[in-house]
Design an enzyme around this catalytic site. Sequence first.
Site, PDB file in Angstrom:
ATOM      1  N   SER A 157       0.837  -1.203   0.000  1.00 19.75           N
ATOM      2  CA  SER A 157       0.000   0.000   0.000  1.00 19.75           C
ATOM      3  C   SER A 157       0.870   1.251   0.000  1.00 19.75           C
ATOM      4  CB  SER A 157      -0.888   0.016   1.245  1.00 19.75           C
ATOM      5  OG  SER A 157      -1.491   1.279   1.390  1.00 19.75           O
ATOM      6  N   TYR A 170      -1.144  -0.436  10.497  1.00 22.91           N
ATOM      7  CA  TYR A 170      -1.419  -0.792   9.105  1.00 22.91           C
ATOM      8  C   TYR A 170      -0.231  -0.362   8.245  1.00 22.91           C
ATOM      9  CZ  TYR A 170      -3.589  -1.079   4.519  1.00 22.91           C
ATOM     10  OH  TYR A 170      -3.848  -1.391   3.213  1.00 22.91           O
TER      11      TYR A 170
END
Lengths: 263, 492
Positions: A157, A170
């Site tokens: 990501s 995350y």
Amino acid sequence: MTVTESPAVVHSPGAPPPDGPLCKGRAIVIGASSGIGAALVRRLVADGYRVAALARRGERLAELEQELGEAALTRVHDVTDRQVVPVLFEDLVRGLGGLDLLVYAAGIMPKVGPQEYDTEKDVAILETNLCGMIAWGNEAARLFGSQRRGTICGISSIAGVRGRRGQPVYGTSKAAMDHYLEALRNRLDEYGVHVVTIRPGFVETEMTAGLGLRGAISADQAARGIQRAIERHATVRYLPRRWWLVAQIVRSIPSFFFRRMSI
Amino acid sequence: MGVAEPKHSYEYVEGWGMTSGRHARVFRPRDVEEVQRCFALAREEGRSLTLRGTGCSYGDASAPTAGHVLDLTAMNRVLSIDSERAEADLEGGVTIEQLWKEVLPRGFWPKVVSGTMYPTVAGAAGMNIHGKNNFKVGTFGDNLLEIDLVLPSGELCTCNRESHADLFHAAIGGFGMLGCITRVKTRIQPIHSGEIEVRGISCHDLGEMMEVIDGLTDQADYLVGWIDCFAGGDSLGRGLIHHARYLPPGADPEPERTLRVDFQELPGTILGFPKGEVWRILRLFNNDWGMRLINALKHQAGRVEGHKGWYRQSHAGFNFLLDYVPNWKFAYGRVPGRGLIQYQMFVPAESAHQTFTTALELCRRRGYVSYLGVFKRHRPDPFWMTHALDGWSLALDFKVSPGGSEGLWKLCEELTRIVLDGGGRFYFAKDLVLGYQAMARAFPPERREAFLALKREVDPEGLLDSALFQRVFDERGGYSAPSPVCAVPRRA
């Protein structure tokens, strides 16, 4: 001794080719029940791959199986159950008749409050996003390294580029994943194995629903970009590609300013 | 249950020459209990087990059939080194690299090493490997004192020349068909320097090379010949001998410096290129013209070296020539199915010259010239399925490419007939071409029978298997094995 079924022979003397003339390749996609993973499975199948699709949610998989028929093999699998990975991996590769591509698309991003420091929740993110990647990546690395062919693709990501205030763990999981994939790439290059890191920016999926992302691409568009990156042996690919520029800018912001920004 | 499941993974398993292989489950047990557990698991599943170390056999000695693979590399502890008696006690997965690095600082070197340091000692025992000093100290097996063998029944059996002597002499060189060698006890060689004295002797033809080597066997510690296989006519068999001897005590002014592992390390670069990348350059020359050029240059360099006289080289530098360029085999191709075979012929002294001359000429006539020819002197040993004999060996490397190997296999069949007519033998660590009929001629029938009888006794279910065993012991087989049909997998 009775010899049962013969495993995927690649080229023992006299052995037939492992796959039919119509098979473009064989792939395992982990995290295939929704979002980018599901879109990628559909795309690969449409393109002539034999695909094993894995996900935690059985009912979603059943839908996918019904939709795609025999070209996709589905298995319910929770990536935090790492014990079963070696046997499951072997089973899938035997079932597919070999393996050319492994895509790790499983990932979670639970909501985290601005003053929330919940270790259990954080570790759960790492378990799914990182440890699962490592468990599957290691199996694939061994197989691909030994057959000197194959592609490992991890859906990371843009969030791994900097440590942003909104999603500490995350981001950590994705940064660690990038690191792991880069190390695999360096290890396996000599053996003709490709490792592709995908860094999606804004993609419309269930995970990002309700975040109000502007300018997001659809999961299907992302899947197309991923397939292209895999076929071209890209190393790190931002999706959409203009996010490369965003990443460079974000990366270059000095900490002094970055800590005062709300991104 | 109590016993941990041995670790395993699913991999592509092939011979070192990369020409054939298949996917298989690979177990990596860490101790004897886990090895026993592997046998039990294979039995429960009704699958066979192929024993494997680091997979350095060129052919299919450690390539699986339809079953699983037991890879011993995780069982790699050095158990003890006895400097007084010059002995080393090792787990089977210890590599020759580990062994020399362990014993060198104590003033020892392994008795027998191969041209690469990567084989495991269990693999070295199972294949009964030899080195450049075979004429002097015999094979690896000759220098073993004792082995531990886990039989397919799970029984752990300690074998030496007194107790279980049959198993000792059959399992060494028995290519993993009788049991898993989990421990070896070997003699080690005392040395007085980390360096060895070497000289090159350039030879005009095969006859001269044999004469020179025979004249040196009583004074040399190592003798090896390199042959330019492209040369024909009067120059047939031209090449370079390397003659080496250990340094006597006192000849090295600073043994404490040379007996260190870092002194032995092979160079990190070759002609300025990082050695990890050199195979890519070699690949450019990996064709008949490129190799003709390299062989000719090497011969000229050898003539210069011949005038240089004695020089000193580290033990590792002298012995592990194959390790200078990591992954040099990739110069033959990196995709499975492309690769090389090494065809090594062992011929008794009396017929060697004639046989090798015919063989080298035949290769040239058929258009398959070996890119590397290695020539060695051997002596017999007492192991049942041994390749060793009182004679010579010539090893030839041939390139294999998918679809193009039929002619090569035909040539090998012709060569095999020539070698067998000369009373010769073959070596299972290298072979990939023999069929049942050729093997039956190469090994005396009573040895073969005894070996198979012992296998039936210790492994009645046929749990231990390998592609090699199926190839050479299947009575339906012909003179040579079928050439590999390589379905090179397409790119995804």
